[in-house]
Scaffold this motif. Structure first.
Motif, PDB file in Angstrom:
ATOM      1  N   GLY A  10      -6.491  -7.332   3.699  1.00 13.02           N
ATOM      2  CA  GLY A  10      -6.998  -6.582   4.841  1.00 13.02           C
ATOM      3  C   GLY A  10      -8.069  -7.354   5.592  1.00 13.02           C
ATOM      4  O   GLY A  10      -8.103  -7.349   6.839  1.00 13.02           O
ATOM      5  N   ARG A  26       0.832  -1.209   0.000  1.00 14.95           N
ATOM      6  CA  ARG A  26       0.000   0.000   0.000  1.00 14.95           C
ATOM      7  C   ARG A  26       0.866   1.259   0.000  1.00 14.95           C
ATOM      8  O   ARG A  26       0.605   2.208  -0.751  1.00 14.95           O
ATOM      9  N   THR A  81      -2.235  -2.869  11.494  1.00  8.05           N
ATOM     10  CA  THR A  81      -1.042  -2.671  10.663  1.00  8.05           C
ATOM     11  C   THR A  81      -0.235  -1.464  11.129  1.00  8.05           C
ATOM     12  O   THR A  81       1.002  -1.516  11.224  1.00  8.05           O
ATOM     13  N   THR A  82      -0.925  -0.384  11.429  1.00  6.61           N
ATOM     14  CA  THR A  82      -0.245   0.834  11.882  1.00  6.61           C
ATOM     15  C   THR A  82       0.485   0.597  13.198  1.00  6.61           C
ATOM     16  O   THR A  82       1.624   1.061  13.387  1.00  6.61           O
ATOM     17  N   GLU A 114      -6.301  -1.779   9.238  1.00  7.87           N
ATOM     18  CA  GLU A 114      -5.382  -0.645   9.138  1.00  7.87           C
ATOM     19  C   GLU A 114      -4.831  -0.262  10.506  1.00  7.87           C
ATOM     20  O   GLU A 114      -3.659   0.096  10.639  1.00  7.87           O
ATOM     21  N   GLN A 158     -12.041  -3.461   7.724  1.00 10.28           N
ATOM     22  CA  GLN A 158     -10.918  -2.821   7.033  1.00 10.28           C
ATOM     23  C   GLN A 158     -10.267  -1.768   7.925  1.00 10.28           C
ATOM     24  O   GLN A 158      -9.046  -1.582   7.905  1.00 10.28           O
ATOM     25  N   ARG A 159     -11.074  -1.093   8.731  1.00 10.88           N
ATOM     26  CA  ARG A 159     -10.507  -0.134   9.680  1.00 10.88           C
ATOM     27  C   ARG A 159      -9.648  -0.851  10.720  1.00 10.88           C
ATOM     28  O   ARG A 159      -8.562  -0.382  11.077  1.00 10.88           O
TER      29      ARG A 159
END
Length: 642
Positions: free
Chosen positions: A456, A411, A559-560, A556, A552-553
């Protein structure tokens, strides 16, 4: 599920708050702000079961299995000792590895004009030993572990058209090292190490079926015990004129079990010289245009039982390990391409002047370069941290970490490639320009194989599944408030909230004091993720899998957090041991954590708001009319209604 990828062994060092070197203990446990006793018992039983399996001497040198790092983020658990960035390659081994990489770097750093002077690229790669990096030394390979093999593959990763074939070759070797029988290893690995046999994956299909797993199917012939394989695969990285070994996933039917119940997948090793195997047309792909990506046809190919990897009809179990290795290798390619794009753009801004001002002096240019550098730093930190976990601990579960690393890397790679177009301007649209080629290659990596949306969803589902097991008791009480008034009253009195989370993790004690603010960002982000996960499970129950926008949130957010964690761990190590420009690494990690904290806060707030507050409901309603009208439905803005 515990995965059993093993390679290399070494010990790890941890840096405390006072900067002293501390040896990581073998019996240390993860620390948590909300880990309950039942979860600890389950993890202990799991570890005991894995340790009871017979292991090789190399695996016995590793430290005991630890609880999964990224999965535990979803339940508010952190393993503070894993803030010590892995050092799995000893100092003398690192010196030898760097010396071994010199001819590789020289070969791939030669000017592009010299490409025509390289008569036989596969032969050159054989002479450089690039096919045997991860093949055990018993089979004429170099025997590199995960960290060493990724580091050794960095030079060839700079040429994306060459590295695609090498990385898929290494993925097959990884699988044979892990689940291949001794007979299969003796039969294939020596030739794979020398490049006499070049392996590649043949998994994807051009038009997958609607109901079945694959159109490519294999039938067992009971009278001979042979398999009959027929079908075709697409997007296969080939080396025409060379003997190849295709790793094929095919649909099979269990004997005497009709219908969907008996349907399964089996992994086969197919030699390109076998009768019925032929290369098809070459794909004219969007990117990676010099790579030989083709269709491969299998016309009633007869296969023996020794060509089956793992157990028949149980390919899904081994395909998870296959995909994990593929994610690692794919992430390595993405990191190298992102570095290349960043270096080219930095050189362009330094050497280009517009209206009397150098591009490097413009604030927008500086911000873009810095953001890209932070992204590349996080990618690289995540990649080698995950590899270090595999190298150091026995049977370490890094299913989620490998998926997160690929998700973040690709991404951010595409964002860097697309942003570069705006800085370079119209020149970037010319065919053959570095920015144009970089965008094409980035798009190719992001779309071939797993899609980013699918990846995701996998990250979110894996995290929710892990959280559901640990939070089961509390979620049941929250979903039945009338029967658990004490639990609900305690929730009502709890002052912990999404805007001001309270934690007791004390991560700052395990990193350099300069990173105290960054460690605080990680603590708050982990706490917010845990609250968001608990709310989603309470609000939706089993139907949470249908809330794909919220998932999906979550993906993310997870992942962050892992990007923040790996960056802080790496920067702390760099500063403590005095690496060059380590003070700028501290600044980089701080910037990553500062932006990551704000992004996590925004995403978790949207989850707490629900679909009527965060606009999801409006978008879903619009999509219904869009599909009903089969396209754009508003009339022209100048239309009269009479």
């Amino acid at each position: 599920m515990r995965l059993n990828w093993f390679s290399g062994a070494s010990r790890l060092l941890k840096y405390g708050r006072n900067g002293k070197l501390l040896t990581r203990g073998k019996s240390s446990k993860a620390t948590s702000s909300s880990l309950d006793a039942q979860h600890q018992d389950d993890a202990t039983a799991e570890a005991g079961k894995s340790e009871s399996v017979e292991e090789s001497p190399e695996q016995q040198q590793k430290l005991p299995t630890r609880e999964p790092l990224a999965k535990n983020f979803f339940i508010g658990v952190v393993d503070k000792e894993l803030l010590a960035y892995p050092e799995v390659i000893a100092r003398d081994e690192m010196a030898q590895l760097q010396n071994a990489l010199l001819p590789l770097k020289n070969y791939f750093e030669e000017p592009r004009e010299a490409e025509e002077e390289k008569p036989n690229p596969p032969e050159n790669l054989r002479q450089l030993g690039l096919y045997g990096l991860n093949v055990p030394t018993d089979y004429e390979g170099r025997g590199y572990g995960w960290s060493a093999s990724l580091m050794a593959s960095e030079p060839d990763s700079t040429d994306i058209n060459v590295t695609l074939g090498l990385q898929t070759h290494r993925v097959v070797v990884d699988l044979l090292n892990e689940v291949g029988t001794p007979l299969q290893q003796q039969r294939y690995l020596p030739d794979l190490a020398t490049g006499k046999l070049i392996a590649t994956e043949a998994i994807y299909e051009y038009s997958p079926p609607e109901e079945d797993y694959f159109s490519t199917q294999a039938e067992l012939l009971p009278e001979t015990g042979k398999w009959l394989l027929h079908g075709e695969k697409a997007y296969v990285v080939c080396t025409p004129g060379e003997r190849q070994l295709f790793l094929v996933l095919a649909q099979t039917q269990q004997p005497n079990v009709p219908g969907a119940l008996g349907r399964g997948t089996t992994i086969f090793l197919v030699d390109s010289q076998q009768e019925g195997v032929r290369l098809g047309e070459r794909h004219a792909t969007f990117g990676c245009r010099q790579a030989e990506i083709r269709r491969v046809h299998f016309d009633q190919v007869k296969l023996g039982a020794d060509q089956v990897v793992g157990l028949p009809h149980d390919g899904n179990r081994y395909s998870e390990q296959l995909v994990r290795s593929s994610r690692f290798r794919g992430s390595q390619v993405g990191v190298s391409l992102a570095k290349k794009l960043l270096n080219e753009l930095a050189q362009y801004t330094v050497s280009t002047t517009q209206c009397g001002v150098q591009l490097k002096d413009l604030e927008l240019t500086r911000v873009h370069l810095s953001r890209a550098m932070c992204s590349v730093y996080a990618m690289e930190s995540m990649l080698f941290m995950t590899a270090g976990l595999l190298d150091e601990f026995r049977a370490q579960d890094v299913t989620l970490e490998s998926a997160i690393t690929k998700y973040f890397t690709l991404r951010q790679l595409y964002e860097i490639a697309s942003q570069n177009l705006g800085l370079v301007g119209p020149k970037s649209l010319l065919s053959g320009e570095a920015t144009e080629l970089g965008l094409r290659d980035a798009a190719q990596l992001c779309t071939q194989g797993e899609s980013m949306d699918t990846l995701g969803m996998f990250i979110a589902l894996t995290g929710l599944q892990h959280a559901g097991q640990a939070m089961n008791a509390g979620v049941r009480k929250s979903r039945n408030p009338l029967f658990n008034p004490g639990h609900i009253f305690g929730k009502f009195l709890d002052t912990n909230n999404i805007d001001n989370p309270k934690t007791k993790m004390q991560l700052s004690e395990h990193v350099h004091p300069s990173l105290e603010a960054a460690a605080q960002c990680i603590e708050h982000s982990v706490a917010r993720l845990q609250m968001a996960v608990e709310l989603m499970l309470t609000r939706h129950g089993n139907a949470v899998v249908e809330r794909q926008s919220e998932m999906q949130r979550l993906a993310e957010v997870g992942t962050t957090i892992y990007a923040m964690w790996a960056s802080v761990a790496r920067a702390s190590r760099s500063y403590c041991i005095g690496l060059p420009l380590a003070d700028h690494e501290l600044l980089t990690a701080t910037a990553i954590c500062s932006e990551g904290r704000d992004r996590v806060h925004t995403l978790c707030t949207q989850v707490f708001g629900g679909n009527f507050v965060n606009n999801d409901n409006n978008l879903v309603r619009l999509s219904k009319q869009l599909t009903k009208s089969k396209g754009y439905f508003p009339v022209h803005p100048l239309t009269f209604n009479f």
